[in-house]
Design a protein around this motif. Structure first.
Motif, mmCIF file in Angstrom:
data_model
loop_
_atom_site.group_PDB
_atom_site.id
_atom_site.type_symbol
_atom_site.label_atom_id
_atom_site.label_comp_id
_atom_site.label_asym_id
_atom_site.label_seq_id
_atom_site.Cartn_x
_atom_site.Cartn_y
_atom_site.Cartn_z
ATOM 1 N N GLU A 78 -76.678 -31.519 25.056
ATOM 2 C CA GLU A 78 -77.005 -32.804 24.452
ATOM 3 C C GLU A 78 -76.777 -32.789 22.928
ATOM 4 O O GLU A 78 -77.333 -31.660 22.226
ATOM 5 C CB GLU A 78 -78.642 -32.727 24.825
ATOM 6 N N THR A 79 -76.412 -33.780 22.168
ATOM 7 C CA THR A 79 -75.988 -33.537 20.841
ATOM 8 C C THR A 79 -76.903 -34.704 20.276
ATOM 9 O O THR A 79 -77.257 -35.844 20.357
ATOM 10 C CB THR A 79 -74.495 -34.191 20.565
ATOM 11 N N LYS A 80 -77.397 -34.125 18.990
ATOM 12 C CA LYS A 80 -78.177 -34.924 18.166
ATOM 13 C C LYS A 80 -77.555 -34.965 16.844
ATOM 14 O O LYS A 80 -77.790 -33.985 16.269
ATOM 15 C CB LYS A 80 -79.585 -34.560 18.227
ATOM 16 N N HIS A 120 -89.995 -40.341 15.081
ATOM 17 C CA HIS A 120 -90.228 -39.521 16.456
ATOM 18 C C HIS A 120 -89.010 -39.893 17.300
ATOM 19 O O HIS A 120 -88.362 -41.083 17.659
ATOM 20 C CB HIS A 120 -91.543 -39.822 17.192
ATOM 21 N N PHE A 121 -88.352 -38.803 18.284
ATOM 22 C CA PHE A 121 -87.744 -38.904 19.367
ATOM 23 C C PHE A 121 -87.846 -38.070 20.437
ATOM 24 O O PHE A 121 -88.681 -37.117 20.406
ATOM 25 C CB PHE A 121 -86.147 -38.844 18.744
ATOM 26 N N TYR A 122 -87.564 -38.480 21.523
ATOM 27 C CA TYR A 122 -87.983 -37.809 22.997
ATOM 28 C C TYR A 122 -87.392 -36.499 22.873
ATOM 29 O O TYR A 122 -86.312 -35.934 22.334
ATOM 30 C CB TYR A 122 -87.063 -38.645 24.273
ATOM 31 N N ASN A 123 -88.311 -35.806 23.371
ATOM 32 C CA ASN A 123 -87.992 -34.355 23.322
ATOM 33 C C ASN A 123 -86.745 -33.866 24.228
ATOM 34 O O ASN A 123 -86.229 -34.122 25.170
ATOM 35 C CB ASN A 123 -89.111 -33.462 24.383
ATOM 36 N N PRO A 124 -85.724 -33.566 23.176
ATOM 37 C CA PRO A 124 -84.240 -33.219 23.612
ATOM 38 C C PRO A 124 -84.159 -31.972 24.761
ATOM 39 O O PRO A 124 -83.260 -32.182 25.645
ATOM 40 C CB PRO A 124 -83.554 -32.756 22.312
ATOM 41 N N VAL A 125 -85.060 -31.044 24.505
ATOM 42 C CA VAL A 125 -85.225 -30.041 25.628
ATOM 43 C C VAL A 125 -85.583 -30.513 26.899
ATOM 44 O O VAL A 125 -84.878 -30.415 28.033
ATOM 45 C CB VAL A 125 -86.117 -29.147 25.355
ATOM 46 N N ILE A 150 -78.172 -26.843 26.743
ATOM 47 C CA ILE A 150 -78.103 -26.574 25.148
ATOM 48 C C ILE A 150 -78.181 -27.993 24.527
ATOM 49 O O ILE A 150 -77.593 -29.026 24.850
ATOM 50 C CB ILE A 150 -76.556 -26.143 24.842
ATOM 51 N N ILE A 151 -78.989 -27.779 23.451
ATOM 52 C CA ILE A 151 -79.333 -28.759 22.351
ATOM 53 C C ILE A 151 -78.472 -28.503 21.059
ATOM 54 O O ILE A 151 -78.758 -27.748 20.728
ATOM 55 C CB ILE A 151 -80.684 -29.073 22.334
ATOM 56 N N VAL A 152 -77.704 -29.349 20.649
ATOM 57 C CA VAL A 152 -76.953 -29.052 19.454
ATOM 58 C C VAL A 152 -77.276 -30.146 18.319
ATOM 59 O O VAL A 152 -77.086 -31.312 18.521
ATOM 60 C CB VAL A 152 -75.258 -28.685 19.782
ATOM 61 N N HIS A 167 -81.782 -22.954 24.457
ATOM 62 C CA HIS A 167 -80.884 -22.797 23.460
ATOM 63 C C HIS A 167 -80.884 -24.143 22.258
ATOM 64 O O HIS A 167 -80.310 -25.219 22.807
ATOM 65 C CB HIS A 167 -79.476 -22.337 23.886
ATOM 66 N N VAL A 168 -81.501 -24.319 21.303
ATOM 67 C CA VAL A 168 -81.590 -25.347 20.275
ATOM 68 C C VAL A 168 -80.783 -24.811 18.984
ATOM 69 O O VAL A 168 -81.237 -23.814 18.388
ATOM 70 C CB VAL A 168 -83.031 -25.613 20.003
ATOM 71 N N VAL A 169 -79.400 -25.169 18.695
ATOM 72 C CA VAL A 169 -78.645 -24.574 17.811
ATOM 73 C C VAL A 169 -77.888 -25.773 16.836
ATOM 74 O O VAL A 169 -77.910 -26.768 17.373
ATOM 75 C CB VAL A 169 -77.643 -23.723 18.525
ATOM 76 N N TYR A 170 -77.451 -25.289 15.867
ATOM 77 C CA TYR A 170 -76.753 -25.974 14.979
ATOM 78 C C TYR A 170 -75.315 -25.885 15.514
ATOM 79 O O TYR A 170 -74.930 -25.316 16.214
ATOM 80 C CB TYR A 170 -76.708 -25.307 13.606
ATOM 81 N N ASP A 171 -74.408 -27.092 15.205
ATOM 82 C CA ASP A 171 -73.180 -27.061 15.742
ATOM 83 C C ASP A 171 -72.365 -25.843 15.445
ATOM 84 O O ASP A 171 -71.493 -25.480 16.456
ATOM 85 C CB ASP A 171 -72.293 -28.452 15.249
#
Length: 217
Positions: A78-80, A120-125, A150-152, A167-171
């Motif tokens: 999932e990309t943010k 606010h935005f929906y929990n990406p996890v 994975i949330i990037v 996994h919540v990471v930078y690109d």
């Protein structure tokens, strides 16, 4: 002179419309997904990458930005594309984006004040976990297959206070995260079959738009 003034007005209006379009949430999201797609294209040939996939679920459908398929598992990404400071954890329904801007007074250029914007935005996890469940339900034939959410974050976002068991990471950490998984779950033939199943179940209008930028050999 009379012709120049209307022309300037038209140009200003066009520029305003373009900037509004360029800075819209939809376009920001697309730019983030394009960046992540470019990063994923650097994976070795044994990894297959599917972009912008829509899969069926019990409640309808779910859109997944990127799916990576390999013998080491399947990765639901999932990309943010955000800026500012990001706050969140696994449990809360929504995460917070805080943008802090120093603004100069119009008539007192030597003075500034701090302007804080909270979104606010929906929990990406939770979002990525739902994607993983949708993928897993289609691949029940492989009961032990690992599907990794994975949330990037792309853009200038800072993960200021983010606590997660996932996994919540930078690109720039994305490839390292994917390549850290080395346990083998699938054969090469299995990888091809998994890709075929995902493509067959992709219900996005015009399946040809789904990019597979890396295909296993």
């Amino acid at each position: 002179m009379q012709l120049i003034t209307p022309l300037i007005i038209i140009l200003v209006v066009v520029l305003f419309i373009y900037l509004a379009w360029y800075n819209s949430a939809k376009q920001k999201g697309k730019r983030g997904e394009m960046r992540v797609s470019a990063i994923l294209s650097q994976l070795p040939d044994e990894y297959a990458v599917l972009n912008d996939v829509i899969l069926p679920t019990n409640k309808g459908t779910t859109q997944i930005d990127h799916i990576v398929v390999s013998k080491y598992g399947v990765f639901a990404i999932e990309t943010k594309n955000y800026r500012g400071e990001i706050y969140g954890d696994d449990n809360r329904k929504e995460w917070t984006q805080m943008i802090i801007t120093d603004v100069t007074y119009a008539k007192k250029w030597w003075k500034t004040y701090t302007y804080v914007t909270k979104n606010h935005f929906y929990n990406p996890v939770k979002q990525s976990l739902a994607h993983s469940i949708a993928i897993k339900s289609l691949l029940s034939e492989w009961s032990v297959l690992k599907v990794v959410p994975i949330i990037v974050f792309t853009g200038s976002a800072v993960l200021k206070d983010v606590t997660s068991n996932y996994h919540v990471v930078y690109d720039f950490n994305l490839l390292e995260t994917i390549l850290s998984f080395r346990t083998i779950y699938l054969t090469d033939n299995d990888v091809h079959r998994v890709v075929d199943i995902l493509l067959h179940n992709n219900i996005r209008e015009g399946r040809g738009k789904t990019g597979c930028v890396r295909a296993t050999k």
